[in-house]
Scaffold this active site. Structure first.
Site, mmCIF file in Angstrom:
data_model
loop_
_atom_site.group_PDB
_atom_site.id
_atom_site.type_symbol
_atom_site.label_atom_id
_atom_site.label_comp_id
_atom_site.label_asym_id
_atom_site.label_seq_id
_atom_site.Cartn_x
_atom_site.Cartn_y
_atom_site.Cartn_z
ATOM 1 N N ASP A 1 0.857 -1.199 0.000
ATOM 2 C CA ASP A 1 0.000 0.000 0.000
ATOM 3 C C ASP A 1 0.893 1.249 0.000
ATOM 4 O O ASP A 1 0.877 2.023 0.945
ATOM 5 C CB ASP A 1 -0.938 0.000 1.226
ATOM 6 C CG ASP A 1 -0.208 -0.162 2.560
ATOM 7 O OD1 ASP A 1 0.959 -0.611 2.561
ATOM 8 O OD2 ASP A 1 -0.792 0.178 3.607
ATOM 9 N N HIS B 1 9.806 -0.051 8.784
ATOM 10 C CA HIS B 1 8.914 -1.213 8.897
ATOM 11 C C HIS B 1 9.005 -2.134 7.670
ATOM 12 O O HIS B 1 9.354 -3.312 7.778
ATOM 13 C CB HIS B 1 7.450 -0.763 9.018
ATOM 14 C CG HIS B 1 7.154 0.182 10.124
ATOM 15 N ND1 HIS B 1 6.983 -0.224 11.423
ATOM 16 C CD2 HIS B 1 6.946 1.528 10.135
ATOM 17 C CE1 HIS B 1 6.692 0.820 12.188
ATOM 18 N NE2 HIS B 1 6.666 1.890 11.428
#
Ligand SMILES: O=c1[nH]c(=O)c2ncn([C@@H]3O[C@H](CO)[C@@H](O)[C@H]3O)c2[nH]1
Length: 325
Positions: free
Chosen positions: A17, A249
């Site tokens: 995303d 991340h």
């Protein structure tokens, strides 16, 4: 690319995303000789799915990887929720730090993200690694489309959850799991070979403000590109965590897929809280207790949950590859 090299590379699909740290992860994957990125599937989370698709196509074009197929994923959660939570305060409304990326020339392929996942594990059984960087909606839908998906996929590396620490959406939940808790619970318990990297790990793998500046000064195309988007992501970290660094991340999850030995893991069943105050909470059963009564954790296949990380070496690998010419 000669065929010998391709034979030794991991075939990887990135479900993504993008998202600034997704952009770092995708470019890192393209820079990694161990990997053959055979496609990107898009999801919502950092941005709505349509914006994720545009950004995925844009990143492929930037990297000269127009041949990598991009398959658009679901526009809603698995159960059809249309009002989605989007983290524009982390990534900007365009997902790339409000850098206003150009419209891509390429189009997504005709298959949906879940259909593409199913088709590729069918074409290459036991060979495809999926790296999931957003809510797990597309992977869960692939499970609905093909109940043998867990047996056909080689492994799935998931960025998600907060194990033994607080979440980042609220004290209970991490963003990717919060985005679609039903999908996450389905995926965690599906029986596939799964490794989960939670924010208990990724909050240790950082790039400092000074390192972001260095990235901008180096001659690498990806470094120069990223450091335009990174100030927005950096400001979010400064505001929210009062830290002079960004959390890596998504790139950390790609590194775990490249070299799992840079982390250590515990094995156990993970379930996801579906409702109420703690919706999106990931609960890992780490005990060996023989429960008096059957629990919701019984008779499910354990997965690997990352517990420690060689943060310095992971961060160094990410920086070196993004700075490489
Ligand atoms: O909704 C969000 N809230 C956050 O605070 C936050 N911090 C980071 N992120 C993104 O979600 C994944 C980690 O939880 C990564 O893809 C971050 O970009 C966040 N998403």
């Amino acid at each position: 690319m000669n065929s010998i090299k391709q034979n030794t590379q991991k075939k990887m699909i990135i479900d993504t995303d993008p998202g600034i740290d997704d952009a770092m992860a995708i470019l890192l994957a393209f820079q990694s000789p161990e990997l053959n990125v055979i496609g990107l599937t898009t999801t919502f989370g950092n941005v709505p799915t349509a914006v994720a698709t545009r950004n995925a196509l844009h990143l492929c074009e930037l990297a000269g990887k127009e041949d990598v197929p991009v398959a658009q994923g679901l526009l809603t959660t698995l159960r059809g929720v249309v009002k989605l939570r989007v983290a524009d305060f982390v990534h900007g409304s365009d997902g790339l730090g409000n850098t206003n990326p150009p419209e891509p020339k390429q189009r997504p392929i005709d298959l949906s993200g879940p259909e593409f996942l199913v088709a590729k594990v069918q074409e290459f059984p036991g060979e495809v690694t999926v790296v999931a960087l957003g809510p797990l909606t597309n992977i869960a839908k692939a499970l609905e489309l093909d109940s043998n998906f867990p047996k056909k996929v080689k492994d799935i590396f998931i960025l998600g959850g907060a194990f033994f620490v607080n979440g980042n959406v609220n004290p209970a939940a991490e963003a990717n799991i919060f985005g679609d808790p039903e999908a996450a619970d389905m995926v965690f318990t599906c029986g596939a070979n799964i490794t989960v990297i939670g924010i208990n790990i990724t909050h240790q793998v950082v790039m400092t403000g000074r390192e972001i500046e260095e990235l901008g000064k180096c001659n690498s195309k990806f470094g120069k590109y990223l450091c335009k988007a990174l100030p927005f992501y950096y400001d979010y970290h400064l505001r929210s965590y009062n830290t002079d660094a960004i959390y890596l991340h998504d790139p950390t999850t790609v590194v775990a897929a490249i070299d799992p030995s840079l982390l250590t893991y515990a094995e156990g069943v993970v379930r996801v809280q579906q409702e109420g105050l703690c919706r999106g909470l990931t609960l890992f059963n780490s005990t060996t207790k023989k429960w008096a009564q059957p629990t919701e954790w019984c008779n499910k296949q354990p997965i690997k949950v990352a517990i420690t990380v060689d943060a310095e070496n992971v961060a160094n690998l990410i920086k070196a590859r993004l700075m490489a010419l």
